[in-house]
Design an enzyme around this catalytic site. Structure first.
Site, PDB file in Angstrom:
ATOM      1  CE  LYS A 132      -1.620   2.709   2.976  1.00  0.00           C
ATOM      2  NZ  LYS A 132      -1.535   4.012   2.091  1.00  0.00           N
ATOM      3  CD  GLU A 146      13.036  -0.224   9.786  1.00  0.00           C
ATOM      4  OE1 GLU A 146      13.675   0.764  10.512  1.00  0.00           O
ATOM      5  OE2 GLU A 146      13.546  -1.426   9.863  1.00  0.00           O
ATOM      6  CB  CYS A 163      13.383   8.129   8.805  1.00  0.00           C
ATOM      7  SG  CYS A 163      14.395   6.805   7.669  1.00  0.00           S
ATOM      8  CD  GLU A 191      11.003  12.165  11.635  1.00  0.00           C
ATOM      9  OE1 GLU A 191       9.773  11.691  11.592  1.00  0.00           O
ATOM     10  OE2 GLU A 191      11.765  11.496  11.051  1.00  0.00           O
TER      11      GLU A 191
HETATM   12  P1  NAD Z   1       2.400   8.059   7.959  1.00  0.00           P
HETATM   13  O1  NAD Z   1       2.742   7.482   9.031  1.00  0.00           O
HETATM   14  O2  NAD Z   1       1.469   9.344   8.037  1.00  0.00           O
HETATM   15  O3  NAD Z   1       2.149   7.314   6.570  1.00  0.00           O
HETATM   16  C1  NAD Z   1       2.794   6.288   6.231  1.00  0.00           C
HETATM   17  C2  NAD Z   1       2.222   5.404   5.445  1.00  0.00           C
HETATM   18  O4  NAD Z   1       1.270   4.406   6.405  1.00  0.00           O
HETATM   19  C3  NAD Z   1       1.429   5.995   4.306  1.00  0.00           C
HETATM   20  O5  NAD Z   1       1.029   4.986   3.228  1.00  0.00           O
HETATM   21  C4  NAD Z   1      -0.036   5.889   5.120  1.00  0.00           C
HETATM   22  O6  NAD Z   1      -1.091   5.979   4.055  1.00  0.00           O
HETATM   23  C5  NAD Z   1      -0.192   4.853   5.866  1.00  0.00           C
HETATM   24  N1  NAD Z   1      -0.635   5.018   7.220  1.00  0.00           N
HETATM   25  C6  NAD Z   1      -0.729   5.953   8.309  1.00  0.00           C
HETATM   26  N2  NAD Z   1      -1.478   5.850   9.207  1.00  0.00           N
HETATM   27  C7  NAD Z   1      -1.790   4.448   9.188  1.00  0.00           C
HETATM   28  C8  NAD Z   1      -2.493   3.491  10.015  1.00  0.00           C
HETATM   29  N3  NAD Z   1      -2.995   3.663  11.123  1.00  0.00           N
HETATM   30  N4  NAD Z   1      -2.655   2.356   9.433  1.00  0.00           N
HETATM   31  C9  NAD Z   1      -2.335   1.843   8.363  1.00  0.00           C
HETATM   32  N5  NAD Z   1      -1.728   2.824   7.543  1.00  0.00           N
HETATM   33  C10 NAD Z   1      -1.379   3.909   8.128  1.00  0.00           C
HETATM   34  O7  NAD Z   1       3.933   9.082   7.648  1.00  0.00           O
HETATM   35  P2  NAD Z   1       4.209  10.221   6.624  1.00  0.00           P
HETATM   36  O8  NAD Z   1       3.977  11.329   7.372  1.00  0.00           O
HETATM   37  O9  NAD Z   1       3.306   9.957   5.553  1.00  0.00           O
HETATM   38  O10 NAD Z   1       5.834   9.533   6.221  1.00  0.00           O
HETATM   39  C11 NAD Z   1       6.840  10.231   6.868  1.00  0.00           C
HETATM   40  C12 NAD Z   1       7.303   9.666   8.083  1.00  0.00           C
HETATM   41  O11 NAD Z   1       7.948   8.343   7.786  1.00  0.00           O
HETATM   42  C13 NAD Z   1       8.297  10.218   9.029  1.00  0.00           C
HETATM   43  O12 NAD Z   1       7.816  10.283  10.415  1.00  0.00           O
HETATM   44  C14 NAD Z   1       9.674   9.465   8.620  1.00  0.00           C
HETATM   45  O13 NAD Z   1      10.570   9.416   9.847  1.00  0.00           O
HETATM   46  C15 NAD Z   1       8.991   7.892   8.514  1.00  0.00           C
HETATM   47  N6  NAD Z   1      10.115   7.266   7.919  1.00  0.00           N
HETATM   48  C16 NAD Z   1      10.782   6.289   8.368  1.00  0.00           C
HETATM   49  C17 NAD Z   1      11.647   5.481   7.696  1.00  0.00           C
HETATM   50  C18 NAD Z   1      12.416   4.418   8.443  1.00  0.00           C
HETATM   51  O14 NAD Z   1      12.956   3.438   7.827  1.00  0.00           O
HETATM   52  N7  NAD Z   1      12.735   4.527   9.797  1.00  0.00           N
HETATM   53  C19 NAD Z   1      11.934   5.886   6.320  1.00  0.00           C
HETATM   54  C20 NAD Z   1      11.124   6.576   5.812  1.00  0.00           C
HETATM   55  C21 NAD Z   1      10.323   7.374   6.408  1.00  0.00           C
END
Ligand code: NAD
Length: 477
Positions: free
Chosen positions: A176, A250, A284, A382
């Site tokens: 997804k 992650e 991240c 962050e």
């Molecule tokens: P987000 O958590 O809002 O969304 C990420 C993904 O999860 C999207 O596909 C979203 O639709 C889905 N999602 C959100 N809430 C959900 C839920 N309750 N159940 C299932 N799916 C859900 O994150 P974002 O703001 O779009 O992305 C940035 C974040 O990702 C930052 O906090 C960053 O640090 C993190 N990130 C972490 C890594 C890592 O490897 N540690 C890598 C890249 C990004």
């Protein structure tokens, strides 16, 4: 304009069950550049059913690992051939500077795929052990249907860290993508078809978070692999806990770059371009807390301000660009909000600030805050943009204490003329990775977080383990 009116389910382009669509907006022009179906719960049902069929009855989990690796090798070859197309597409949809994109959004995901293809040849999927009553076969079997949920900042990389090991293990996958960056998933789906991966092994349904939550809870899913925010990770981890469903998370970070007193400042600041500001700071593992010895604080502040203030900010498709627009309007608003927070907390803007570098597009000026103290929100939360916090430390113990004084524990770096000593300092940092005089994620090396940065590891052989169940088969001598 790239329009897709079907979803990749069961090995074919299937009509979506709903009529909703997701507009993909260029962060540079603010114009719609793509449109894809907005996946629904019924689409997730169809995708999970296809993945379930492929897992329970299809050839994929029953093939020898070498056979799966051969099929994935075909996908890897297509990917290698066409990676420029992928880099251009990701830059168009989410604003990654093209020079970063060529590496981080295309070459690196392909390297991850190839790494797992190669690992399949040497990984011990089965071994014999001497048990108390006779020989024991220990096998590693695929865990089942995997839900892979990933964000927009490095969509192909965060997907491939899940997809490649899952597929090598023999799992089937429902992926997804986020609504912000769904287009690259459609290009990958084309390549999956071309490579002849059996139907239902890979399914891709872009959708919002509610439908993502539905996928996490779906009874047909055996394991969830998630990359995204810590807030969403907690929700997903709790849902998996209730169902006793395996999950890897992650999550976010607030990593520190420790500049030791003996560091070559010019080389350090050049290195921080990547370590702290890669992908517009939407990474991240970006090292957004810069720790300088108090004795060299003014010198570091000047050098950092000169580097960050001199970055070329503009069209991400331009090869001269170092910082592009942020991926979404809400992300630009969030980053500007943090710049305001920093000012209100009493930190000093030493370059950048709230003046937007361009009228059109979701640009923010790359910003460095000086006089930051460890208790400030800009030092703890962050931001996910090109905003750095410069903190002074008294001695090495103080630097380590400040670096570790974080809810997060993802990455970090140490900058020094004495590499061996840098390694000793890196060992004291409570994070899943900590570079010395550089920061890099290698396909063969585990990546993940301590504390609020997540659970489990991706990449390396460690990143294959979460997709395997271990089974012992003892028998009489
Ligand atoms: P987000 O958590 O809002 O969304 C990420 C993904 O999860 C999207 O596909 C979203 O639709 C889905 N999602 C959100 N809430 C959900 C839920 N309750 N159940 C299932 N799916 C859900 O994150 P974002 O703001 O779009 O992305 C940035 C974040 O990702 C930052 O906090 C960053 O640090 C993190 N990130 C972490 C890594 C890592 O490897 N540690 C890598 C890249 C990004």
């Amino acid at each position: 304009m790239r329009e897709h009116d079907r979803l990749f389910i069961g090995g074919e382009w299937a009509a979506p069950s709903g009529t909703g669509t997701i507009d993909v907006v260029s962060p540079h022009t603010e114009e719609v550049v793509g449109r894809v179906p907005d996946g629904t719960e019924a689409d997730i049902d169809a995708a999970v059913a296809a993945a379930r069929r492929a897992f329970d009855h299809g050839p994929w989990p029953r093939m020898a690992p070498a056979e799966r690796a051969a099929a994935l090798g075909r996908l890897s070859a297509i990917y290698a051939e066409r990676q420029q197309e992928m880099a251009d597409l990701v830059t168009e949809e989410m604003g990654s500077p093209i020079l970063f994109s060529i590496f981080g959004q295309a070459a690196l995901p392909q390297m991850v795929l190839q790494y797992y293809v190669d690992l399949a040849a040497e990984f011990p999927f089965e071994e014999e052990r001497a048990g108390m009553l006779g020989p024991v076969t220990v096998t590693r079997e695929p865990v089942g249907v995997v839900a892979a949920i990933y964000p927009w900042n490095v969509p192909q990389f965060t997907l491939m860290m899940k997809l490649a090991p899952a597929l090598v293990a023999g799992c089937t996958v429902v992926a997804k993508p986020s609504p912000e960056a769904p287009l690259d998933g459609f290009l990958l789906a084309e390549w999956v078809r071309e490579a002849g991966i059996p139907e239902g092994v890979v399914n891709i349904v872009p959708a919002g978070r509610e439908v993502g939550a539905y996928l996490v809870e779906h009874p047909g899913v055996d394991k969830v692999a998630f990359t995204g925010s810590t807030a969403a990770g907690r929700t997903i981890g709790a849902a998996c806990g209730r169902r006793l469903r395996a999950c890897t998370l992650e999550l976010g970070g607030k990593s520190a770059a420790i500049i030791l007193p003996d560091a070559d400042l010019a080389a350090t600041v050049e290195g921080l371009k990547m370590a702290s500001l890669m992908n517009n700071g939407e990474a991240c593992a970006a090292q957004t807390r810069v720790l300088a010895p108090r004795s060299r604080y003014a010198e570091v502040a000047d050098a950092l301000a000169a580097m960050v203030g001199g970055l070329a900010v503009g069209d991400p498709a331009d090869y001269g660009t170092e910082i592009g627009p942020l991926a979404a309007r809400r992300q630009r608003d969030r980053v500007e909000g943090y710049i305001r927070v920093g000012q209100d907390e009493g930190a000093k803007v030493i370059t950048g600030g709230l003046d937007r570098p361009h009228d059109r597009g979701w640009y923010v000026a790359p910003t460095v805050f000086g006089d930051v103290t460890p208790d400030m929100r800009i030092a703890r939360e962050e931001i996910f943009g090109p905003v750095l916090a410069l903190l002074a430390y008294d001695d090495e113990d103080d630097a380590v204490r400040i670096a570790n004084d974080s809810e997060y524990g993802l990455g970090g770096s140490v900058w020094t003329a004495d590499v061996d000593h840098g390694v000793e300092v890196a060992r004291r940092i409570r994070t899943g990775s900590c570079g010395v005089n550089l920061y890099v994620l290698d396909p063969n090396t585990p990546f993940g977080g301590y504390k609020d940065s997540g659970l489990g590891r991706e990449l390396g052989p460690e990143g294959l383990a979460p997709y395997l169940e271990y089974k012992a088969i003892p028998r009489p001598a």
